[in-house]
Design a protein around this motif. Structure first.
Motif, PDB file in Angstrom:
ATOM      1  N   ALA A  74       0.846  -1.203   0.000  1.00 27.76           N
ATOM      2  CA  ALA A  74       0.000   0.000   0.000  1.00 27.76           C
ATOM      3  C   ALA A  74       0.880   1.251   0.000  1.00 27.76           C
ATOM      4  CB  ALA A  74      -0.939  -0.022   1.210  1.00 27.76           C
ATOM      5  N   LYS A  75       1.922   1.213   0.849  1.00 28.02           N
ATOM      6  CA  LYS A  75       2.859   2.354   0.903  1.00 28.02           C
ATOM      7  C   LYS A  75       3.515   2.561  -0.460  1.00 28.02           C
ATOM      8  CE  LYS A  75       4.708   1.625   5.326  1.00 28.02           C
ATOM      9  NZ  LYS A  75       5.855   1.314   6.127  1.00 28.02           N
ATOM     10  N   ASN A  76       3.988   1.460  -1.041  1.00 31.67           N
ATOM     11  CA  ASN A  76       4.672   1.549  -2.344  1.00 31.67           C
ATOM     12  C   ASN A  76       3.750   2.076  -3.436  1.00 31.67           C
ATOM     13  OD1 ASN A  76       6.954   0.628  -1.204  1.00 31.67           O
ATOM     14  ND2 ASN A  76       6.656  -1.522  -1.811  1.00 31.67           N
ATOM     15  N   GLU A  77       2.451   1.806  -3.291  1.00 29.25           N
ATOM     16  CA  GLU A  77       1.496   2.282  -4.310  1.00 29.25           C
ATOM     17  C   GLU A  77       1.073   3.737  -4.055  1.00 29.25           C
ATOM     18  OE1 GLU A  77      -1.436  -0.501  -6.333  1.00 29.25           O
ATOM     19  OE2 GLU A  77      -1.169  -1.525  -4.424  1.00 29.25           O
ATOM     20  N   GLY A  78       1.573   4.332  -2.963  1.00 23.35           N
ATOM     21  CA  GLY A  78       1.311   5.758  -2.730  1.00 23.35           C
ATOM     22  C   GLY A  78       0.260   6.063  -1.680  1.00 23.35           C
ATOM     23  N   ALA A  79      -0.241   5.050  -0.976  1.00 22.31           N
ATOM     24  CA  ALA A  79      -1.222   5.315   0.087  1.00 22.31           C
ATOM     25  C   ALA A  79      -0.489   5.828   1.333  1.00 22.31           C
ATOM     26  CB  ALA A  79      -1.976   4.035   0.410  1.00 22.31           C
ATOM     27  N   THR A  80      -1.243   6.443   2.239  1.00 21.02           N
ATOM     28  CA  THR A  80      -0.657   6.965   3.475  1.00 21.02           C
ATOM     29  C   THR A  80      -1.063   6.084   4.651  1.00 21.02           C
ATOM     30  OG1 THR A  80      -0.830   9.208   2.612  1.00 21.02           O
ATOM     31  CG2 THR A  80      -0.589   8.998   5.011  1.00 21.02           C
ATOM     32  N   ILE A  81      -0.067   5.673   5.443  1.00 18.36           N
ATOM     33  CA  ILE A  81      -0.383   4.919   6.667  1.00 18.36           C
ATOM     34  C   ILE A  81      -0.653   5.963   7.744  1.00 18.36           C
ATOM     35  CG2 ILE A  81       0.401   3.143   8.319  1.00 18.36           C
ATOM     36  CD1 ILE A  81       0.211   2.175   5.348  1.00 18.36           C
ATOM     37  N   LEU A  82      -1.929   6.199   8.014  1.00 18.73           N
ATOM     38  CA  LEU A  82      -2.297   7.235   8.991  1.00 18.73           C
ATOM     39  C   LEU A  82      -1.908   6.785  10.385  1.00 18.73           C
ATOM     40  CD1 LEU A  82      -3.843   9.961   9.145  1.00 18.73           C
ATOM     41  CD2 LEU A  82      -5.868   8.621   9.717  1.00 18.73           C
ATOM     42  N   TYR A  83      -2.048   5.487  10.636  1.00 19.85           N
ATOM     43  CA  TYR A  83      -1.684   4.957  11.961  1.00 19.85           C
ATOM     44  C   TYR A  83      -1.402   3.461  11.875  1.00 19.85           C
ATOM     45  CZ  TYR A  83      -1.840   3.433  16.766  1.00 19.85           C
ATOM     46  OH  TYR A  83      -1.512   2.853  17.965  1.00 19.85           O
ATOM     47  N   GLY A  84      -0.465   3.001  12.697  1.00 21.33           N
ATOM     48  CA  GLY A  84      -0.302   1.573  12.982  1.00 21.33           C
ATOM     49  C   GLY A  84       0.517   0.806  11.976  1.00 21.33           C
ATOM     50  N   LYS A  94       7.364  -8.485  22.327  1.00 16.42           N
ATOM     51  CA  LYS A  94       8.573  -8.842  21.576  1.00 16.42           C
ATOM     52  C   LYS A  94       8.375 -10.100  20.738  1.00 16.42           C
ATOM     53  CE  LYS A  94      10.685  -5.427  23.596  1.00 16.42           C
ATOM     54  NZ  LYS A  94      10.323  -4.161  22.980  1.00 16.42           N
ATOM     55  N   LYS A  95       7.480 -10.977  21.189  1.00 14.56           N
ATOM     56  CA  LYS A  95       7.223 -12.246  20.496  1.00 14.56           C
ATOM     57  C   LYS A  95       5.753 -12.311  20.142  1.00 14.56           C
ATOM     58  CE  LYS A  95      10.474 -15.546  20.341  1.00 14.56           C
ATOM     59  NZ  LYS A  95      10.413 -16.303  19.141  1.00 14.56           N
ATOM     60  N   GLY A  96       5.398 -13.217  19.219  1.00 12.39           N
ATOM     61  CA  GLY A  96       3.987 -13.374  18.851  1.00 12.39           C
ATOM     62  C   GLY A  96       3.683 -12.610  17.580  1.00 12.39           C
ATOM     63  N   TYR A  97       2.604 -13.013  16.910  1.00 12.87           N
ATOM     64  CA  TYR A  97       2.283 -12.431  15.593  1.00 12.87           C
ATOM     65  C   TYR A  97       1.399 -11.198  15.757  1.00 12.87           C
ATOM     66  CZ  TYR A  97       3.916 -17.140  14.637  1.00 12.87           C
ATOM     67  OH  TYR A  97       4.644 -18.300  14.614  1.00 12.87           O
ATOM     68  N   TYR A  98       1.948 -10.208  16.468  1.00 17.59           N
ATOM     69  CA  TYR A  98       1.177  -9.011  16.786  1.00 17.59           C
ATOM     70  C   TYR A  98       1.432  -7.895  15.781  1.00 17.59           C
ATOM     71  CZ  TYR A  98       0.343 -11.004  21.406  1.00 17.59           C
ATOM     72  OH  TYR A  98      -0.044 -11.816  22.435  1.00 17.59           O
ATOM     73  N   VAL A  99       0.378  -7.198  15.431  1.00 19.76           N
ATOM     74  CA  VAL A  99       0.536  -5.996  14.611  1.00 19.76           C
ATOM     75  C   VAL A  99      -0.489  -4.974  15.101  1.00 19.76           C
ATOM     76  CG1 VAL A  99      -0.973  -6.961  12.811  1.00 19.76           C
ATOM     77  CG2 VAL A  99       0.591  -5.125  12.219  1.00 19.76           C
ATOM     78  N   GLN A 100      -0.038  -3.703  15.188  1.00 18.13           N
ATOM     79  CA  GLN A 100      -1.000  -2.656  15.577  1.00 18.13           C
ATOM     80  C   GLN A 100      -2.093  -2.547  14.523  1.00 18.13           C
ATOM     81  OE1 GLN A 100       1.851   0.411  15.101  1.00 18.13           O
ATOM     82  NE2 GLN A 100       1.935   0.893  17.286  1.00 18.13           N
ATOM     83  N   PRO A 101      -3.322  -2.173  14.919  1.00 15.77           N
ATOM     84  CA  PRO A 101      -4.344  -1.927  13.911  1.00 15.77           C
ATOM     85  C   PRO A 101      -3.899  -0.786  12.995  1.00 15.77           C
ATOM     86  CG  PRO A 101      -5.091  -1.234  16.091  1.00 15.77           C
ATOM     87  CD  PRO A 101      -3.780  -1.925  16.285  1.00 15.77           C
ATOM     88  N   ILE A 102      -4.328  -0.862  11.733  1.00 16.07           N
ATOM     89  CA  ILE A 102      -3.793   0.065  10.729  1.00 16.07           C
ATOM     90  C   ILE A 102      -4.925   0.843  10.058  1.00 16.07           C
ATOM     91  CG2 ILE A 102      -2.384   0.193   8.590  1.00 16.07           C
ATOM     92  CD1 ILE A 102      -2.085  -3.026   9.753  1.00 16.07           C
ATOM     93  N   ILE A 103      -4.706   2.140   9.916  1.00 14.28           N
ATOM     94  CA  ILE A 103      -5.668   2.961   9.159  1.00 14.28           C
ATOM     95  C   ILE A 103      -4.914   3.556   7.964  1.00 14.28           C
ATOM     96  CG2 ILE A 103      -7.234   4.952   9.249  1.00 14.28           C
ATOM     97  CD1 ILE A 103      -7.323   4.475  12.333  1.00 14.28           C
ATOM     98  N   ILE A 104      -5.447   3.331   6.772  1.00 16.29           N
ATOM     99  CA  ILE A 104      -4.761   3.762   5.547  1.00 16.29           C
ATOM    100  C   ILE A 104      -5.637   4.760   4.783  1.00 16.29           C
ATOM    101  CG2 ILE A 104      -3.698   2.954   3.382  1.00 16.29           C
ATOM    102  CD1 ILE A 104      -3.212   0.295   4.644  1.00 16.29           C
ATOM    103  N   THR A 105      -5.049   5.923   4.455  1.00  9.86           N
ATOM    104  CA  THR A 105      -5.769   6.941   3.671  1.00  9.86           C
ATOM    105  C   THR A 105      -5.058   7.170   2.337  1.00  9.86           C
ATOM    106  OG1 THR A 105      -4.530   8.637   4.822  1.00  9.86           O
ATOM    107  CG2 THR A 105      -6.709   8.138   5.714  1.00  9.86           C
ATOM    108  N   ASP A 106      -5.571   8.149   1.581  1.00  9.20           N
ATOM    109  CA  ASP A 106      -5.040   8.438   0.234  1.00  9.20           C
ATOM    110  C   ASP A 106      -5.035   7.179  -0.629  1.00  9.20           C
ATOM    111  OD1 ASP A 106      -4.531  11.155   0.814  1.00  9.20           O
ATOM    112  OD2 ASP A 106      -2.691  10.575   1.870  1.00  9.20           O
TER     113      ASP A 106
END
Ligand SMILES: NC(=O)c1ccc[n+]([C@@H]2O[C@H](COP(=O)([O-])OP(=O)(O)OC[C@H]3O[C@@H](n4cnc5c(N)ncnc54)[C@H](O)[C@@H]3O)[C@@H](O)[C@H]2O)c1
Ligand SMILES: NCCCC=O
Ligand code: NA
Length: 503
Positions: free
Chosen positions: A353-363, A371-383
């Motif tokens: 998404a970043k490479n295609e020009g979208a903006t990662i507003l958060y996360g 430190k361990k585990g398959y964790y990722v912050q929730p993500i909001i993408i604009t543009d």
């Protein structure tokens, strides 16, 4: 192994009412996505085990103790299963969380839903007795006709990992209510609770072979089930590509299938909503519940331009407030995604998404405290634009992409701009507008002023690439029934189509 006072049971395949080692004796490790640790293993079925299970199912249908039961008798088994599930609710919920990464709160809610779904189909099994034989009046003296509703036969049920026991139950409960004999193939990524369902069936004395449970890999256990000549139907929930494979295999034998596949569902928010925070919370729940691993997740937020800026500010505040932790911790609202494969997939979607020009507003990053585990912050993408992968493809992770609109026409065009057709949501207090959108949305599920609430009385399924057929409600039972017409000639007169040779 015992974790937080819950022992991970070591099971075999559940075939013909007993535990049976897979023919090839292979096993698959169980990984806890919160710790990346191996916490046990499950048996890996292959085509040889599928043959044994299909034979057990056929024999069950031929025996009176299953094949000649009334709906009322089957309802007793379903209620006994529901009662046992509730007795073990807290243990099963913990097992579900350890296996899939679901928050304990959501796993516990799933176990309530699972038990309620068995109870619901017990009621429908009973009601089936009075509908088993339905006379049809042709208004002709020479014919008596009726329609029978019979169990379809041996059914293969192939299910995913996001709601492991609940998705299995949406198929097992109606299949047993209808009187079919079933073979369940749960996902190799989360099978523990489905195997425990086997133990519960054994304990309540469900007749041998009525339900068989084969854990294992898709190509090794699911594929031979889909192509088996003595399996009368496949009911599948999972990804589109697997759905295509199953439909292709089944087509060779003209075997009926039902497919509950993925989605990229929209939530359209209008500026006439009374309370911004209420709408923000639904948008959040619609995309981040179950760590976004929900087929019907409303992962495309389509927001009216006039309130977009304020809405996004609030959305950001609410998102930052979500507690991300080990799913067994109290108040955890976002656990890890299910597996390393899913984790890599989510991260790849974000970098694309970043490479295609979208903006990662958060996360989109690993939370610092984990430190361990398959964790990722929730993500909001604009543009985001409509040609981007993030707009078009299902992520199956906590990823929300946002677009704005000015007019109603533009909103509906954006909402339907997808190959999928599972669910759509609209937030507006204008009743007539909600009606217009209900008609215009090209999906099987419509949510008005909410997103995701699911009730087992209502049909669940989609159109377009989200598949066809319906789980749940009376529709979820119908698909396991064979409709048989019986036409009897009751006149003493000859049919008189041919000339009689004796004349
Ligand atoms: N529409 C719905 O109701 C619904 C509900 C839950 C999940 N889903 C969808 O499920 C997907 C995620 O689940 P998943 O990753 O477990 O899907 P998946 O397609 O990878 O696997 C689903 C099941 O199919 C089996 N399988 C894999 N290859 C097979 C083959 N060749 N033949 C037969 N069976 C095979 C798997 O072992 C698993 O049991 C998402 O796309 C999601 O949208 C849909
Ligand atoms: N609320 C249950 C959704 C099932 C699909 O993923
Ligand atoms: Na797991």
């Amino acid at each position: 192994m015992a974790i937080r006072n819950v022992r991970i049971p070591s099971r075999q395949l559940y075939i013909n009412g007993e535990w049976r080692e897979p023919v090839k004796k292979n096993r698959i490790p169980i990984i806890n996505p919160a710790t990346e640790e191996i916490i046990g293993d499950i048996p890996a079925a292959t085509a040889e085990d599928v043959d044994v299970a299909v034979e057990a199912a056929r024999r069950a249908l031929a025996r009176d103790d299953w094949g000649s039961t009334t709906g009322a008798q089957r309802a007793k088994y379903l209620r006994a299963i529901a009662a046992k599930l509730l007795e073990r609710k807290s243990e099963l919920a913990t097992l579900e969380s350890l296996d899939s990464g679901k928050t304990l709160f959501e796993s516990a809610a799933d176990m309530d839903d699972v038990a309620a779904c068995f109870e619901y189909y017990a009621d429908l099994a009973e009601a089936l007795d009075s509908k088993r034989k339905t006379p049809v009046n042709l208004h002709l003296d020479s014919f008596k006709t009726y329609v029978l509703r019979e169990p379809l036969g041996v059914v293969g049920l192939i299910t995913p990992w996001n709601y492991p026991l609940l998705m299995a139950t949406w198929k097992v409960a109606p299949a047993l209510a209808a009187g079919c004999a079933a073979i369940l193939k749960p996902s190799e990524l989360a099978s523990i609770t489905c195997l425990e369902l086997g133990e519960i069936c054994r304990e309540v004395g469900l007749p041998p072979g009525a339900l068989n449970i084969l854990t294992g890999l898709g190509p090794e256990a699911g594929a031979p089930l889909s192509s088996h000549p003595h399996v009368d139907k496949i009911a599948f929930t999972g990804s589109g590509p697997t759905g295509v494979k199953i439909m292709t295999a089944a087509a060779q034998l003209v075997k009926p299938v039902s497919l509950e596949l993925g989605g990229k569902s929209p939530i359209v928010v209008f500026d006439d909503i009374d309370n911004l925070d209420i709408a923000v919370e639904w948008a959040l729940f619609g995309c981040f519940a179950n760590t976004g691993q929900v087929c019907s997740a409303t992962s495309r937020l389509i927001i009216q331009e006039s309130i977009a800026s304020e809405f996004l500010d609030r959305l950001l505040l609410w998102t930052k407030n979500i507690k991300i932790s080990d799913p067994l911790e109290e108040d955890c609202k976002l656990g890890p995604v299910v597996s390393s494969g899913q984790y890599e997939k989510v991260l790849k979607f974000i970098s694309n998404a970043k490479n295609e020009g979208a903006t990662i507003l958060y996360g989109g990053k690993r939370p610092e405290h984990l430190k361990k585990g398959y964790y990722v912050q929730p993500i909001i993408i604009t543009d985001v634009n409509t040609s981007m992968e993030i707009w078009k493809e299902e992520v199956f992770g906590p990823v929300l992409c946002v677009k704005t609109f000015k007019t109603e026409e533009e909103a509906i065009e954006l909402a339907n701009d997808t190959k999928y057709g599972l669910a759509s949501a609209i937030m507006s207090k204008d009743v007539e507008r909600c009606e217009r959108f209900t008609k215009a949305f090209q999906t099987g599920i419509i949510w008005i002023n909410c997103s995701q609430p699911t009730f087992h009385q209502l049909p669940w399924g989609g159109k377009k690439r989200s598949g066809f057929g319906r789980d749940l409600g009376e529709w979820g039972l119908e698909k396991y029934l064979n409709i048989k017409q019986v036409t009897e000639y009751t006149s003493d007169d000859a049919w008189d189509f041919y000339k009689s040779p004796s004349n």
